[in-house]
Motif scaffolding. Sequence first.
Motif, short mmCIF file in Angstrom:
data_model
loop_
_atom_site.label_atom_id
_atom_site.label_comp_id
_atom_site.label_asym_id
_atom_site.label_seq_id
_atom_site.Cartn_x
_atom_site.Cartn_y
_atom_site.Cartn_z
N SER A 24 -5.56 -4.34 2.26
CA SER A 24 -4.22 -3.99 1.85
C SER A 24 -4.96 -2.87 0.10
CB SER A 24 -3.47 -4.53 1.62
OG SER A 24 -3.90 -5.63 0.27
N ARG A 28 -3.36 3.27 -0.06
CA ARG A 28 -2.14 4.66 1.70
C ARG A 28 -3.37 4.14 2.56
NH1 ARG A 28 2.73 6.97 1.77
NH2 ARG A 28 3.00 7.79 3.26
N ASP A 32 -0.47 5.41 7.67
CA ASP A 32 1.38 4.40 6.71
C ASP A 32 2.38 5.53 6.78
OD1 ASP A 32 -0.25 1.84 6.69
OD2 ASP A 32 -1.16 1.77 4.73
N ASP A 34 5.74 6.03 4.09
CA ASP A 34 6.28 5.20 2.71
C ASP A 34 6.64 3.82 2.87
OD1 ASP A 34 4.97 7.92 1.77
OD2 ASP A 34 7.34 9.10 1.81
N CYS A 37 3.93 1.01 3.56
CA CYS A 37 3.17 1.65 2.86
C CYS A 37 3.42 0.61 2.15
CB CYS A 37 2.28 3.12 2.36
SG CYS A 37 1.43 2.39 0.71
N LEU A 38 5.28 1.09 0.99
CA LEU A 38 5.56 0.13 0.19
C LEU A 38 5.52 -1.63 0.79
CD1 LEU A 38 8.26 2.20 -0.46
CD2 LEU A 38 5.88 1.12 -2.25
N GLN A 41 1.94 -2.58 0.14
CA GLN A 41 1.28 -3.23 -1.01
C GLN A 41 2.64 -4.63 -1.53
OE1 GLN A 41 -1.07 -1.94 -2.47
NE2 GLN A 41 -1.34 -0.83 -0.36
N THR A 56 0.59 3.30 -6.00
CA THR A 56 -0.32 4.03 -4.69
C THR A 56 0.22 4.41 -4.17
OG1 THR A 56 -0.59 1.43 -5.71
CG2 THR A 56 -1.34 2.14 -3.06
N CYS A 57 1.28 4.05 -3.83
CA CYS A 57 1.15 4.74 -1.78
C CYS A 57 2.26 6.13 -2.27
CB CYS A 57 2.71 3.80 -0.92
SG CYS A 57 2.38 2.49 -0.62
N ARG A 59 2.78 10.47 -2.58
CA ARG A 59 1.65 11.21 -2.57
C ARG A 59 1.99 12.62 -2.99
NH1 ARG A 59 3.35 13.17 2.88
NH2 ARG A 59 5.53 12.25 2.43
#
Length: 98
Positions: A24, A28, A32, A34, A37-38, A41, A56-57, A59
């Motif tokens: 992890s 991303r 994944d 959103d 991914c969240l 994380q 981190t997630c 774009r």
Amino acid sequence: MRKTTTLGLSILAVGGILLGGCSSEIGRLPSDTDVSCLRKQMAGPMFLSFPLAANTCQRLTNHGLVLGEKNAKLIPLNLKGAPDLQKLAQEYGYSYTP
């Protein structure tokens, strides 16, 4: 000589996949969403806060490439079906689509 080079490259490729494939910490992945991914994380071994996970997630319009970096804009997080994450995004001032 060619057989040795091919073997060495194969070992390097397999090693790279094993080291970073399911971690992890790499951020991303292309598959994944959103929300996934969240959640990954925030629940991973590092237990990131929402702002760190969102950074981190989230774009960019340039797809994370160096070219066009100056004009890149953040794409709002797609948090459809995740009211808990929508509340956190609103609390921390992140743009999102419900």
